[in-house]
Design a protein around this motif. Sequence first.
Motif, PDB file in Angstrom:
ATOM      1  N   THR A 118      62.971 -62.167   5.401  1.00 31.18           N
ATOM      2  CA  THR A 118      64.084 -61.291   5.781  1.00 31.18           C
ATOM      3  C   THR A 118      63.640 -60.439   6.957  1.00 31.18           C
ATOM      4  N   GLU A 163      68.085 -50.968   5.834  1.00 33.32           N
ATOM      5  CA  GLU A 163      69.525 -50.737   6.022  1.00 33.32           C
ATOM      6  C   GLU A 163      69.935 -49.427   5.349  1.00 33.32           C
ATOM      7  N   SER A 208      66.858 -55.359   7.552  1.00 34.48           N
ATOM      8  CA  SER A 208      67.580 -55.490   6.281  1.00 34.48           C
ATOM      9  C   SER A 208      66.974 -54.614   5.206  1.00 34.48           C
TER      10      SER A 208
END
Length: 189
Positions: A176, A183, A180
């Motif tokens: 990832t 976030e 992310s």
Amino acid sequence: MIANPNTNGISPEEYLAEEELSPIKHEYINGQVYAIAGASDTHVTIAGNLFALLRNYIRGTGCRVYMSDMKAHIETANTFYYPDVMVTCDARDKALVNHKKYPCLIVEVLSESTEAFDRGDKFANYQQLPTLQEYVLINQKRQRLECFCRNAEGLWVLHTYTQGSEIHLTSIDFRTSIDSLYEDVTFGI
């Protein structure tokens, strides 16, 4: 993180029985019980983001991901910790309802009060878990993730990820972006 040690040593069985009834969480270290403090918004957001990403990724694989309320038991160290995020793919853990003994991945989100412990004694204890393949430390002051991977020789190799990186957790072959993971996190507040 750790405060209020109980001066009378108790057995792991006593700890587990008392912990089931306790309104607050405690970690257990070789007969001593320590209350755990709450976490910041940033801490919870980072751990929650990772949990959500991992939960979606491992769905249907036989692995399970847990967040902060499941204990990791390091039997050889006579210790129970509450990792921020933990993944186990070992079928033996399915029979254990209030703790896990065979994780492959453990993640701690660092805070000022826990960083030295998470990097030191806690990591030394986690290393005693023969199934553990990765130990991840996540910084909550800036985008920085440190991933310690156990190699074929049993040595722990550090991989560091910073802003703009793609994270790769080899224990479960998960990838990832670091964005992310962070976030909804605002730094400097």
